[in-house]
Design a protein around this motif. Structure first.
Motif, PDB file in Angstrom:
ATOM      1  N   ASN A 152       5.724   5.803   5.874  1.00  0.00           N
ATOM      2  CA  ASN A 152       6.166   5.080   6.944  1.00  0.00           C
ATOM      3  C   ASN A 152       5.130   3.965   7.463  1.00  0.00           C
ATOM      4  O   ASN A 152       5.074   3.163   7.538  1.00  0.00           O
ATOM      5  CB  ASN A 152       6.838   5.782   8.110  1.00  0.00           C
ATOM      6  N   ALA A 153       3.776   4.980   7.524  1.00  0.00           N
ATOM      7  CA  ALA A 153       2.439   3.949   7.847  1.00  0.00           C
ATOM      8  C   ALA A 153       2.148   3.159   7.041  1.00  0.00           C
ATOM      9  O   ALA A 153       1.802   1.867   7.161  1.00  0.00           O
ATOM     10  CB  ALA A 153       1.496   5.047   8.028  1.00  0.00           C
ATOM     11  N   VAL A 154       2.197   3.285   5.396  1.00  0.00           N
ATOM     12  CA  VAL A 154       1.900   2.322   4.406  1.00  0.00           C
ATOM     13  C   VAL A 154       3.008   1.138   4.497  1.00  0.00           C
ATOM     14  O   VAL A 154       2.481   0.039   4.398  1.00  0.00           O
ATOM     15  CB  VAL A 154       2.080   3.121   3.124  1.00  0.00           C
ATOM     16  N   VAL A 155       4.302   1.542   4.878  1.00  0.00           N
ATOM     17  CA  VAL A 155       5.140   0.389   4.707  1.00  0.00           C
ATOM     18  C   VAL A 155       5.007  -0.587   5.842  1.00  0.00           C
ATOM     19  O   VAL A 155       5.148  -1.838   5.839  1.00  0.00           O
ATOM     20  CB  VAL A 155       6.601   0.864   4.470  1.00  0.00           C
ATOM     21  N   THR A 156       5.115   0.088   7.216  1.00  0.00           N
ATOM     22  CA  THR A 156       5.213  -0.707   8.383  1.00  0.00           C
ATOM     23  C   THR A 156       3.980  -1.560   8.485  1.00  0.00           C
ATOM     24  O   THR A 156       3.972  -2.868   8.863  1.00  0.00           O
ATOM     25  CB  THR A 156       5.305   0.136   9.589  1.00  0.00           C
TER      26      THR A 156
ATOM     27  N   ARG B  44      -6.261 -10.189   3.308  1.00  0.00           N
ATOM     28  CA  ARG B  44      -7.147  -9.253   3.155  1.00  0.00           C
ATOM     29  C   ARG B  44      -7.253  -8.230   4.223  1.00  0.00           C
ATOM     30  O   ARG B  44      -7.773  -7.326   4.210  1.00  0.00           O
ATOM     31  CB  ARG B  44      -8.647 -10.053   2.784  1.00  0.00           C
ATOM     32  N   TYR B  45      -7.779  -9.082   5.395  1.00  0.00           N
ATOM     33  CA  TYR B  45      -7.962  -8.394   6.632  1.00  0.00           C
ATOM     34  C   TYR B  45      -6.603  -7.234   7.205  1.00  0.00           C
ATOM     35  O   TYR B  45      -6.894  -5.882   7.189  1.00  0.00           O
ATOM     36  CB  TYR B  45      -8.219  -9.256   7.819  1.00  0.00           C
ATOM     37  N   LEU B  46      -5.294  -7.650   7.058  1.00  0.00           N
ATOM     38  CA  LEU B  46      -4.361  -6.836   7.163  1.00  0.00           C
ATOM     39  C   LEU B  46      -4.094  -5.968   6.253  1.00  0.00           C
ATOM     40  O   LEU B  46      -3.603  -4.843   6.348  1.00  0.00           O
ATOM     41  CB  LEU B  46      -3.221  -7.873   7.142  1.00  0.00           C
ATOM     42  N   SER B  47      -4.619  -6.133   5.015  1.00  0.00           N
ATOM     43  CA  SER B  47      -4.500  -5.084   3.816  1.00  0.00           C
ATOM     44  C   SER B  47      -5.283  -4.002   3.945  1.00  0.00           C
ATOM     45  O   SER B  47      -5.086  -2.703   3.788  1.00  0.00           O
ATOM     46  CB  SER B  47      -4.795  -5.757   2.565  1.00  0.00           C
ATOM     47  N   ALA B  48      -6.731  -4.458   4.535  1.00  0.00           N
ATOM     48  CA  ALA B  48      -7.683  -3.256   4.998  1.00  0.00           C
ATOM     49  C   ALA B  48      -7.201  -2.561   6.049  1.00  0.00           C
ATOM     50  O   ALA B  48      -7.311  -1.360   6.099  1.00  0.00           O
ATOM     51  CB  ALA B  48      -8.975  -3.848   5.339  1.00  0.00           C
ATOM     52  N   LEU B  49      -6.559  -2.985   7.082  1.00  0.00           N
ATOM     53  CA  LEU B  49      -6.021  -2.535   8.297  1.00  0.00           C
ATOM     54  C   LEU B  49      -4.889  -1.509   7.912  1.00  0.00           C
ATOM     55  O   LEU B  49      -5.136  -0.326   8.335  1.00  0.00           O
ATOM     56  CB  LEU B  49      -5.551  -3.403   9.461  1.00  0.00           C
ATOM     57  N   SER B  50      -4.011  -1.885   7.212  1.00  0.00           N
ATOM     58  CA  SER B  50      -3.165  -0.972   6.771  1.00  0.00           C
ATOM     59  C   SER B  50      -3.327   0.246   6.041  1.00  0.00           C
ATOM     60  O   SER B  50      -3.032   1.243   6.103  1.00  0.00           O
ATOM     61  CB  SER B  50      -1.796  -1.975   5.936  1.00  0.00           C
ATOM     62  N   ALA B  51      -4.307  -0.183   5.038  1.00  0.00           N
ATOM     63  CA  ALA B  51      -4.890   0.966   4.036  1.00  0.00           C
ATOM     64  C   ALA B  51      -5.545   2.127   5.126  1.00  0.00           C
ATOM     65  O   ALA B  51      -5.467   3.434   4.644  1.00  0.00           O
ATOM     66  CB  ALA B  51      -6.040   0.528   3.045  1.00  0.00           C
TER      67      ALA B  51
ATOM     68  N   LEU C 240      -1.384  18.712   1.271  1.00  0.00           N
ATOM     69  CA  LEU C 240      -1.995  17.724   0.672  1.00  0.00           C
ATOM     70  C   LEU C 240      -1.211  16.744  -0.371  1.00  0.00           C
ATOM     71  O   LEU C 240      -1.363  15.750  -0.324  1.00  0.00           O
ATOM     72  CB  LEU C 240      -3.154  18.161   0.392  1.00  0.00           C
ATOM     73  N   SER C 241      -0.638  17.566  -0.998  1.00  0.00           N
ATOM     74  CA  SER C 241       0.499  16.928  -2.147  1.00  0.00           C
ATOM     75  C   SER C 241       1.672  16.264  -1.184  1.00  0.00           C
ATOM     76  O   SER C 241       1.887  15.023  -2.103  1.00  0.00           O
ATOM     77  CB  SER C 241       0.955  18.018  -3.103  1.00  0.00           C
ATOM     78  N   ASP C 242       2.036  16.600  -0.071  1.00  0.00           N
ATOM     79  CA  ASP C 242       2.934  15.641   0.558  1.00  0.00           C
ATOM     80  C   ASP C 242       2.348  14.384   0.911  1.00  0.00           C
ATOM     81  O   ASP C 242       2.888  13.435   0.879  1.00  0.00           O
ATOM     82  CB  ASP C 242       3.237  16.406   1.761  1.00  0.00           C
ATOM     83  N   VAL C 243       1.048  14.346   1.419  1.00  0.00           N
ATOM     84  CA  VAL C 243       0.412  12.993   1.579  1.00  0.00           C
ATOM     85  C   VAL C 243       0.185  12.287   0.639  1.00  0.00           C
ATOM     86  O   VAL C 243       0.485  10.822   0.632  1.00  0.00           O
ATOM     87  CB  VAL C 243      -0.699  13.492   2.339  1.00  0.00           C
ATOM     88  N   LEU C 244      -0.243  12.766  -0.664  1.00  0.00           N
ATOM     89  CA  LEU C 244      -0.466  12.140  -1.885  1.00  0.00           C
ATOM     90  C   LEU C 244       0.891  11.335  -2.201  1.00  0.00           C
ATOM     91  O   LEU C 244       0.933  10.048  -2.771  1.00  0.00           O
ATOM     92  CB  LEU C 244      -1.026  12.887  -2.857  1.00  0.00           C
ATOM     93  N   LEU C 245       1.964  12.136  -2.267  1.00  0.00           N
ATOM     94  CA  LEU C 245       3.259  11.200  -2.733  1.00  0.00           C
ATOM     95  C   LEU C 245       3.872  10.471  -1.687  1.00  0.00           C
ATOM     96  O   LEU C 245       4.341   9.446  -1.904  1.00  0.00           O
ATOM     97  CB  LEU C 245       4.314  12.505  -2.838  1.00  0.00           C
ATOM     98  N   GLY C 246       3.442  10.765  -0.381  1.00  0.00           N
ATOM     99  CA  GLY C 246       3.967   9.732   0.526  1.00  0.00           C
ATOM    100  C   GLY C 246       3.090   8.468   0.500  1.00  0.00           C
ATOM    101  O   GLY C 246       3.787   7.385   0.684  1.00  0.00           O
ATOM    102  N   TRP C 247       1.872   8.507   0.144  1.00  0.00           N
ATOM    103  CA  TRP C 247       1.158   7.217  -0.169  1.00  0.00           C
ATOM    104  C   TRP C 247       1.778   6.185  -1.347  1.00  0.00           C
ATOM    105  O   TRP C 247       1.785   5.150  -1.389  1.00  0.00           O
ATOM    106  CB  TRP C 247      -0.394   7.394  -0.408  1.00  0.00           C
TER     107      TRP C 247
ATOM    108  N   VAL D 289       7.325   0.966  -2.401  1.00  0.00           N
ATOM    109  CA  VAL D 289       8.367   0.256  -1.550  1.00  0.00           C
ATOM    110  C   VAL D 289       7.828  -1.130  -1.327  1.00  0.00           C
ATOM    111  O   VAL D 289       8.629  -2.214  -1.648  1.00  0.00           O
ATOM    112  CB  VAL D 289       8.946   0.709  -0.101  1.00  0.00           C
ATOM    113  N   LEU D 290       6.560  -1.318  -1.303  1.00  0.00           N
ATOM    114  CA  LEU D 290       5.865  -2.615  -0.937  1.00  0.00           C
ATOM    115  C   LEU D 290       5.955  -3.510  -2.105  1.00  0.00           C
ATOM    116  O   LEU D 290       5.963  -4.817  -2.153  1.00  0.00           O
ATOM    117  CB  LEU D 290       4.258  -2.395  -0.217  1.00  0.00           C
ATOM    118  N   LEU D 291       5.672  -2.715  -3.353  1.00  0.00           N
ATOM    119  CA  LEU D 291       5.628  -3.479  -4.499  1.00  0.00           C
ATOM    120  C   LEU D 291       6.979  -3.919  -5.174  1.00  0.00           C
ATOM    121  O   LEU D 291       7.013  -4.815  -5.942  1.00  0.00           O
ATOM    122  CB  LEU D 291       5.009  -2.591  -5.710  1.00  0.00           C
TER     123      LEU D 291
END
Length: 305
Positions: free
Chosen positions: A131-135, A150-157, A175-182, A188-190
């Protein structure tokens, strides 16, 4: 396409590694048993608030408020529709995998070294991270200039990276949950460019419905009927001839009542003549009056004699 294909391959590799209980599951257990929240307890209070940046409700309200203001300024529904489409796609894809795999979280694990799959859980992949990656990534996706993107991409990352590691620190996710969440959020963005035609059609449909609603609302508003005197004033201002119809007027009860008498024509005003001052006097001459006490005056009768 290359980035989407690479991210999808990474996504499937993470799922496969967890399904076969590979080295990734062993790493999950090592990080969980390390208990980061006990190693650095001074960070716990701050990170409890920071993780809200990945929670679906608060982030959706914040981002929707900003995009709603942009929609109002730019007279377009595209920002809000893009956010809605992204959140819908995120909930469907991530929710389906969560329910299908049913993995338990670290706090509810039952057997050390196990992947804890198909046990009724719902934490794989991490919803906070995706959800953090998408929103926050939507802001960069809808940016209008390369510099802002560029600035907003750095902020969202930065935000999505911090939210994912925070869930591992608190102990709510492997940790694997987080990797799969990213990976899930990035997919979704792509995929949003392929949904753009549907967003355009939805925007055109909503604008057409809004225009029809406005027309119906305008048709339902009663038009005030001007009074007779107002009609005469409007005709006079417009330079039209006054109404000369001699039809009988209708009263409120519907019966005909006689027309009032027409106004009398105004005659031209005569020019005023200058006042003439009379010469001489109006009194008769003094010599024309009979003298008092003269012979010609009649004698007055004497009384008392």
């Amino acid at each position: 396409m290359a980035l989407f294909g690479g991210t999808l391959a990474f996504y499937l590799a993470i799922v496969h590694a967890v399904l076969i209980s590979s080295w990734l599951v062993a790493l999950d257990w090592k990080v969980m048993l390390f208990r980061p929240y006990q190693q650095w307890p001074e960070l716990h209070a701050f990170l409890d608030y920071y993780v809200v940046l990945g929670q679906r409700g608060p982030t959706a309200v914040m981002i929707a408020s900003w995009l709603g203001w942009r929609s109002w300024r730019q007279h377009t529904l595209r920002p809000l529709l893009t956010l809605g489409a992204a959140l819908l796609l995120l909930n469907v894809t991530v929710g389906a995998v969560k329910i299908g795999l049913g993995r338990l979280g670290p706090h509810y694990a039952t057997r050390i070294g196990s992947a804890e799959l198909f046990a009724g859980g719902d934490i794989f992949p991490s919803g906070h991270t995706a959800n953090a990656v998408v929103t926050w990534g939507i802001l960069a996706y809808l940016a209008t200039t390369p510099r802002a993107r560029r600035y907003l991409s750095a902020l969202s990352a930065t935000v999505s990276l911090g939210v994912g590691l925070t869930t591992v620190y608190i102990g709510t996710h492997w940790l694997s949950d987080v990797l799969l969440g990213w990976a899930a959020g990035l997919l979704v963005l792509l995929a949003l460019p392929w949904i753009e035609p549907l967003i355009t059609r939805a925007e055109a449909l909503l604008l057409a419905v809004r225009e029809q609603w406005r027309r119906r609302r305008a048709a339902l508003v009663p038009v005030p009927v001007p009074a007779r005197g107002d009609v005469a004033v409007v005709r006079a201002l417009a330079g039209e001839a006054p109404e000369t119809s001699h039809a009988p007027l209708q009263s409120h009860s519907g019966a005909a009542r006689p027309r009032p008498h027409a106004e009398r024509p105004v005659h031209p005003v005569r020019a005023e003549r200058a006042p003439v001052t009379p010469t001489g006097t109006r009194r008769p001459p003094y010599n024309e009056r009979p003298p008092r006490g003269g012979a010609s005056a009649p004698a007055r009768p004497m009384t008392g004699g």
